[in-house]
Design a protein around this motif. Structure first.
Motif, PDB file in Angstrom:
ATOM      1  N   CYS A  30      40.860  -3.644  55.361  1.00 36.46           N
ATOM      2  CA  CYS A  30      40.515  -5.139  54.910  1.00 36.46           C
ATOM      3  C   CYS A  30      40.469  -5.033  53.231  1.00 36.46           C
ATOM      4  O   CYS A  30      39.995  -4.380  52.608  1.00 36.46           O
ATOM      5  CB  CYS A  30      39.224  -5.671  55.555  1.00 36.46           C
ATOM      6  SG  CYS A  30      39.159  -7.259  55.203  1.00 36.46           S
ATOM      7  N   LEU A  32      38.519  -7.130  51.951  1.00 37.47           N
ATOM      8  CA  LEU A  32      37.139  -7.816  51.691  1.00 37.47           C
ATOM      9  C   LEU A  32      36.141  -6.594  52.147  1.00 37.47           C
ATOM     10  O   LEU A  32      36.548  -5.822  53.082  1.00 37.47           O
ATOM     11  CB  LEU A  32      36.936  -9.112  52.014  1.00 37.47           C
ATOM     12  CG  LEU A  32      37.829 -10.280  51.704  1.00 37.47           C
ATOM     13  CD1 LEU A  32      37.401 -11.608  52.185  1.00 37.47           C
ATOM     14  CD2 LEU A  32      37.852 -10.403  50.252  1.00 37.47           C
ATOM     15  N   ARG A  33      34.972  -7.036  52.131  1.00 32.42           N
ATOM     16  CA  ARG A  33      33.793  -6.266  52.422  1.00 32.42           C
ATOM     17  C   ARG A  33      32.718  -6.977  53.307  1.00 32.42           C
ATOM     18  O   ARG A  33      32.213  -6.532  54.216  1.00 32.42           O
ATOM     19  CB  ARG A  33      33.189  -5.328  51.593  1.00 32.42           C
ATOM     20  CG  ARG A  33      33.969  -4.127  51.104  1.00 32.42           C
ATOM     21  CD  ARG A  33      33.967  -2.873  52.481  1.00 32.42           C
ATOM     22  NE  ARG A  33      34.798  -1.924  52.045  1.00 32.42           N
ATOM     23  CZ  ARG A  33      36.235  -1.593  52.215  1.00 32.42           C
ATOM     24  NH1 ARG A  33      36.801  -2.859  52.754  1.00 32.42           N
ATOM     25  NH2 ARG A  33      36.756  -0.869  51.965  1.00 32.42           N
ATOM     26  N   CYS A  34      32.638  -8.236  52.885  1.00 29.70           N
ATOM     27  CA  CYS A  34      31.393  -9.254  53.252  1.00 29.70           C
ATOM     28  C   CYS A  34      30.257  -8.404  53.735  1.00 29.70           C
ATOM     29  O   CYS A  34      29.737  -8.494  54.731  1.00 29.70           O
ATOM     30  CB  CYS A  34      32.205  -9.654  54.648  1.00 29.70           C
ATOM     31  SG  CYS A  34      33.950 -10.604  54.534  1.00 29.70           S
ATOM     32  N   PHE A  37      27.144  -9.702  55.919  1.00 30.02           N
ATOM     33  CA  PHE A  37      27.297  -9.904  57.291  1.00 30.02           C
ATOM     34  C   PHE A  37      26.529  -9.155  58.187  1.00 30.02           C
ATOM     35  O   PHE A  37      26.522  -9.217  59.347  1.00 30.02           O
ATOM     36  CB  PHE A  37      28.851 -10.049  57.607  1.00 30.02           C
ATOM     37  CG  PHE A  37      29.422 -11.534  57.591  1.00 30.02           C
ATOM     38  CD1 PHE A  37      28.716 -12.516  57.015  1.00 30.02           C
ATOM     39  CD2 PHE A  37      30.844 -11.583  57.384  1.00 30.02           C
ATOM     40  CE1 PHE A  37      29.229 -14.030  56.748  1.00 30.02           C
ATOM     41  CE2 PHE A  37      31.401 -12.761  57.207  1.00 30.02           C
ATOM     42  CZ  PHE A  37      30.615 -13.874  56.969  1.00 30.02           C
ATOM     43  N   CYS A  50      30.730  -6.302  57.758  1.00 32.71           N
ATOM     44  CA  CYS A  50      30.718  -7.030  59.189  1.00 32.71           C
ATOM     45  C   CYS A  50      30.677  -6.626  60.243  1.00 32.71           C
ATOM     46  O   CYS A  50      30.736  -5.405  60.464  1.00 32.71           O
ATOM     47  CB  CYS A  50      32.094  -7.946  58.948  1.00 32.71           C
ATOM     48  SG  CYS A  50      33.626  -6.928  59.178  1.00 32.71           S
ATOM     49  N   VAL A  56      37.344  -1.894  58.920  1.00 34.17           N
ATOM     50  CA  VAL A  56      37.175  -2.299  57.926  1.00 34.17           C
ATOM     51  C   VAL A  56      37.460  -0.806  56.937  1.00 34.17           C
ATOM     52  O   VAL A  56      37.796  -0.764  55.930  1.00 34.17           O
ATOM     53  CB  VAL A  56      35.980  -2.982  57.250  1.00 34.17           C
ATOM     54  CG1 VAL A  56      36.081  -3.220  55.873  1.00 34.17           C
ATOM     55  CG2 VAL A  56      36.458  -4.529  57.967  1.00 34.17           C
ATOM     56  N   GLY A  96      39.295  -6.048  60.931  1.00 35.53           N
ATOM     57  CA  GLY A  96      40.200  -5.835  59.389  1.00 35.53           C
ATOM     58  C   GLY A  96      40.817  -7.093  59.124  1.00 35.53           C
ATOM     59  O   GLY A  96      40.656  -8.260  59.502  1.00 35.53           O
ATOM     60  N   ASN A 126      41.750 -13.629  57.123  1.00 35.27           N
ATOM     61  CA  ASN A 126      40.687 -14.105  56.322  1.00 35.27           C
ATOM     62  C   ASN A 126      41.516 -15.131  55.118  1.00 35.27           C
ATOM     63  O   ASN A 126      40.891 -15.655  54.241  1.00 35.27           O
ATOM     64  CB  ASN A 126      39.903 -13.118  55.240  1.00 35.27           C
ATOM     65  CG  ASN A 126      40.753 -12.085  54.609  1.00 35.27           C
ATOM     66  OD1 ASN A 126      41.998 -12.324  54.004  1.00 35.27           O
ATOM     67  ND2 ASN A 126      40.191 -11.003  54.492  1.00 35.27           N
ATOM     68  N   LYS A 149      36.338 -16.992  54.118  1.00 39.05           N
ATOM     69  CA  LYS A 149      35.132 -16.512  54.167  1.00 39.05           C
ATOM     70  C   LYS A 149      34.100 -17.702  53.044  1.00 39.05           C
ATOM     71  O   LYS A 149      34.806 -17.955  52.150  1.00 39.05           O
ATOM     72  CB  LYS A 149      34.725 -15.253  53.475  1.00 39.05           C
ATOM     73  CG  LYS A 149      35.443 -14.274  54.453  1.00 39.05           C
ATOM     74  CD  LYS A 149      34.651 -14.311  56.106  1.00 39.05           C
ATOM     75  CE  LYS A 149      35.428 -13.204  57.071  1.00 39.05           C
ATOM     76  NZ  LYS A 149      36.416 -14.289  57.824  1.00 39.05           N
TER      77      LYS A 149
HETATM   78  S1  SF4 Z   1      34.381 -10.283  58.039  1.00 41.77           S
HETATM   79 FE1  SF4 Z   1      36.808 -10.231  58.098  1.00 41.77          FE
HETATM   80  S2  SF4 Z   1      37.167 -10.295  55.884  1.00 41.77           S
HETATM   81 FE2  SF4 Z   1      35.248  -9.934  55.898  1.00 41.77          FE
HETATM   82  S3  SF4 Z   1      35.112  -7.279  55.789  1.00 41.77           S
HETATM   83 FE3  SF4 Z   1      35.012  -7.913  58.047  1.00 41.77          FE
HETATM   84  S4  SF4 Z   1      37.263  -8.030  58.545  1.00 41.77           S
HETATM   85 FE4  SF4 Z   1      37.058  -8.314  56.401  1.00 41.77          FE
END
Ligand code: SF4
Length: 252
Positions: A30, A32-34, A37, A50, A56, A96, A126, A149
């Motif tokens: 991915c 991103l890492r978010c 979450f 996440c 990820v 991912g 995303n 996001k």
């Molecule tokens: S929530 Fe989605 S965009 Fe964010 S890190 Fe997890 S897989 Fe990636």
């Protein structure tokens, strides 16, 4: 080459097609890492990310990912599931972030194959990666679940919102939709402004809002606030049916 984390047959738990029998292909990696979450203890370390962190983090989980070197491998996996069904399930490409492979020849050939064979295909994304729909036309026949996001992800705005990528999806696909993950605190703070900033130009595109949480206890902390938020602003509430049904048990 691309990485497949898992494939499984279940029901779609979120968004427009809640309850629909679906075959999931979860790809690894991915952009991103978010970090907001969730937090997990993995290999003795505290890791933020996440609920799909196993899809990820290549550093932590990459050894378990399957390297796919030709499209026929994905086709064989598909066929192995279809052997047990006498109908065509929806096919969901998820992660991912599956679109990190959008112009990979294996993924694109698989998407072309699925579309040609008449499968209804959703890509859960995303929506930060811009696709060239003119050169890769099969994507025009795919449904995109645009899980853009918000600030509660912990990602910077510049990284989590790419309006060019969103615009390309909306303008090139017959049906796609937005799907936002909301926490109670964001609902009380500035969720509406953040959502309108992203969806404001597309009044025709459906907007689903779902509560944060990959465990029932956590989901319950946010669900009613999100439902009430949807009632006030006219968005569509989406539960996370997979969490209600199976909580953290392995999905069937
Ligand atoms: S929530 Fe989605 S965009 Fe964010 S890190 Fe997890 S897989 Fe990636």
């Amino acid at each position: 080459m691309l990485y497949l984390v898992e494939d499984f047959y279940s029901i779609q738990g979120e968004g427009k097609f809640v309850g629909t029998p679906s075959l999931f292909f979860r790809f690894g990696g991915c952009n991103l890492r978010c970090p907001n979450f969730g937090e997990y203890f993995i290999q003795g370390k505290k890791v933020f990310g996440c609920d799909s962190i196993q899809a990820v983090s290549k550093e932590l989980f990459g050894k378990k990912w399957r390297a796919i070197e030709k499209m026929e491998e994905l086709q064989e996996i598909l066929d192995s599931h279809l052997e047990h069904l006498d109908f065509k399930p929806h096919v969901v490409l998820t992660g991912g972030e599956p679109l990190i492979y959008w112009n990979d020849k294996i993924l694109y050939a698989f998407v072309e194959y699925l579309v040609r064979e008449g499968f209804i295909v959703t890509i859960e994304t995303n929506a930060t990666i811009a696709i060239d729909f003119e050169r890769y036309e099969a994507y025009k026949d795919v449904i995109f679940a645009m899980a853009v996001k918000l600030s509660n992800s912990g990602e910077r705005y510049e990284k989590r919102v790419n309006k060019e990528a969103i615009d390309a999806i909306v303008k090139n696909t017959g049906y796609s939709f937005f799907k936002f993950t909301l926490s109670r605190s964001l609902v009380e703070f500035r969720a509406y402004e953040e959502i309108v900033d992203i969806v404001g130009e597309y009044p025709e595109v459906e907007v689903f809002c779902m509560p944060l949480g990959d465990r029932l206890e956590e989901l319950k902390k946010h669900d009613k606030a999100v439902a009430e938020f949807c009632m006030i602003y006219g968005f569509i509430y989406s539960d996370r049916l997979q969490v209600r049904l199976w909580n953290r048990e392995k999905r069937r």
